[in-house]
Design an enzyme around this catalytic site. Structure first.
Site, PDB file in Angstrom:
ATOM      1  N   LYS A   3       0.891  -1.274   0.027  1.00 38.77           N
ATOM      2  CA  LYS A   3      -0.049   0.182   0.178  1.00 38.77           C
ATOM      3  C   LYS A   3       0.882   1.324  -0.090  1.00 38.77           C
ATOM      4  O   LYS A   3       1.784   1.347   0.588  1.00 38.77           O
ATOM      5  CB  LYS A   3      -0.918  -0.124   1.124  1.00 38.77           C
ATOM      6  CG  LYS A   3      -2.170   1.009   1.241  1.00 38.77           C
ATOM      7  CD  LYS A   3      -2.897   0.742   2.617  1.00 38.77           C
ATOM      8  CE  LYS A   3      -4.057   1.593   2.448  1.00 38.77           C
ATOM      9  NZ  LYS A   3      -4.961   1.401   3.863  1.00 38.77           N
ATOM     10  N   SER A  10      -9.406   1.198   2.717  1.00 41.36           N
ATOM     11  CA  SER A  10      -8.447   2.182   1.624  1.00 41.36           C
ATOM     12  C   SER A  10      -7.446   1.435   1.116  1.00 41.36           C
ATOM     13  O   SER A  10      -6.627   1.959   0.310  1.00 41.36           O
ATOM     14  CB  SER A  10      -8.160   3.355   2.651  1.00 41.36           C
ATOM     15  OG  SER A  10      -7.299   2.782   3.557  1.00 41.36           O
ATOM     16  N   SER A  33     -10.100  -0.904   6.900  1.00 37.91           N
ATOM     17  CA  SER A  33      -9.426  -0.891   5.542  1.00 37.91           C
ATOM     18  C   SER A  33      -8.961  -2.000   5.152  1.00 37.91           C
ATOM     19  O   SER A  33      -8.533  -2.144   4.027  1.00 37.91           O
ATOM     20  CB  SER A  33      -8.464   0.255   5.469  1.00 37.91           C
ATOM     21  OG  SER A  33      -8.924   1.468   5.651  1.00 37.91           O
TER      22      SER A  33
END
Length: 420
Positions: free
Chosen positions: A64, A141, A165
């Protein structure tokens, strides 16, 4: 360096299926079929090779775009932030551990802006595909990491989980995903959202891989924990849409006999107050982490994230004090209700919303987000680990979540709550 390491192949479309991109573990990333800018910020063959050998030899990771990777920038899902960011001189410990365990970094994956969203949509770079439900959003996310795994481009998707997330994109895309015990894995080298709740997490296509990564990143935690029982509460399941609630109840009805499961009473009416307190503390910390920069770059933010930072900037010390009192009481209530049991509940309140309705926002999406946050906040408030596992359903994926005692991460990852 970006120009050298980035490999642009043909684009992976949002209508692709996971099967179409299924690769052998050894081939994943080394011969990957495409560069999709909604999934990847940088991509290589690999981007960074392993630094050692071990249980993850042959595995590839999408990291990420919040984690430091030496020689690369951290973009945090924002174009202006990326342009101003320095090149990192060291690698985040979580990433370094994966490299030392034999994994290679396939690329840096997209994230919702500053990780301050649960949808997986990003106005700067577009919405990553959800190959399990192509007309629906991927969840965020940790959206890019989830999509990379679901597309078969990597075997591991490294992300973060503050308010859901990891669990939400796992649920929406039919993946296994773990939010680890708060503080169990170092968050050094990680762009923060709210340190009181931020955790390292990852997603995989199967449980065995999920467990293997846990052994590398959390070697000091026990691999076996004698869970006394599992529990569920009808009031929590009822927060989900009927199709999700039905799938979770079916899994409970078919529960494996090795671990007893009991129904408990839980007052779900207190959850909106808990969520508000969580969001006040989260926003307070997010503003302290990024407010100085955002004050100079309001126009660089997507509207949804901007509205959250605007609310965060307006929080008072008195509000924070009240929120912290609520959170302390909530944590005590959760601990008293669960003890050492494993709580079973839906990973999200619905299947992934359609892309068009999510883009429009409005009451429907906000209702889904509010009910989902009531489910995900239980692990966030209590600092407990949580594992989302896909259920065998027709149609869009549905996840079932297991919330375990603190530091039971590895054993919880191995628990077959969905029968596998």
């Amino acid at each position: 360096m970006e120009a050298i390491t980035r490999r642009r192949f043909f684009a992976v479309t949002g209508t692709a299926t996971a099967g179409a991109f299924a690769l052998t573990r050894a081939a994943t990333s080394w011969a990957a079929p495409g560069f999709d800018g909604t999934v990847w910020r940088e991509y290589g063959t690999p981007l960074v090779g392993p630094t050692g050998s071990g249980p993850l030899t042959g595995d590839t990771v999408a990291i990420k775009d919040l984690y430091a990777l030496a020689g690369h920038k951290v973009g945090a899902g924002n174009e202006v932030w990326l342009a101003q960011a320095p090149v990192e001189t060291s690698t985040a410990p979580a990433v370094a551990a994966l490299l030392a365990g034999g994994a290679a970094v396939a690329g840096i994956s997209r994230t919702d802006e500053f990780a301050y969203s649960l949808a997986g949509t990003n106005g700067h770079y577009g919405t990553p595909p959800n190959p399990a439900a192509p007309e629906r959003i991927p969840g965020g996310s940790s959206s890019g990491s989830a999509s990379a795994v679901a597309l078969g481009l990597t075997t591991i998707g490294l992300g973060t989980d503050t308010g859901g997330s990891i669990r939400i994109p796992s649920s929406y895309q039919g993946l296994y995903g773990i939010r680890t015990t708060h503080g169990a894995i170092s968050v050094d080298g990680l762009i923060p959202l709210a340190p009181s709740f931020d955790t390292v997490g990852w997603m995989t296509r199967d449980r065995a891989e999920l467990v293997k990564v846990a052994g590398v990143l959390e070697p000091d935690l026990p691999a076996v924990v004698p869970f006394p029982r599992a529990v569920y509460a009808d009031s929590l399941i009822a927060l989900a849409d009927p199709d999700v609630a039905s799938a979770v109840r079916a899994a409970i009805a078919d529960w494996p006999a090795e671990l007893p499961i009991d129904r408990i009473e839980f007052d779900a009416g207190q959850l909106p107050l808990w969520v508000k307190a969580f969001q006040i503390r989260q926003g307070w910390e997010a503003w302290r982490a990024h407010g100085a920069w955002i004050d100079l770059h309001w126009d660089a933010l997507n509207p949804d994230v901007r509205s959250r930072f605007e609310a965060a900037a307006a929080r008072s010390a008195e509000e924070l004090s009240g929120a912290d009192a609520v959170l302390a009481s909530a944590r005590a209530t959760i601990d008293a209700a669960l003890g050492d049991a494993v709580l079973i509940l839906p990973s999200a309140s619905s299947v992934a919303p359609p892309r068009d309705s999510a883009a429009l926002g409005g009451e429907v999406i906000e209702d889904i987000r509010a009910r989902t946050f009531q489910l995900t906040c239980l692990a966030g408030i209590s600092g407990r680990p949580a594992v989302s596992s896909p259920l065998p359903v027709a149609g869009p994926p549905i996840g079932i979540c297991a919330v375990g005692p603190r530091n039971s991460d590895r054993a919880l990852a191995a628990l077959p709550v969905n029968g596998s």
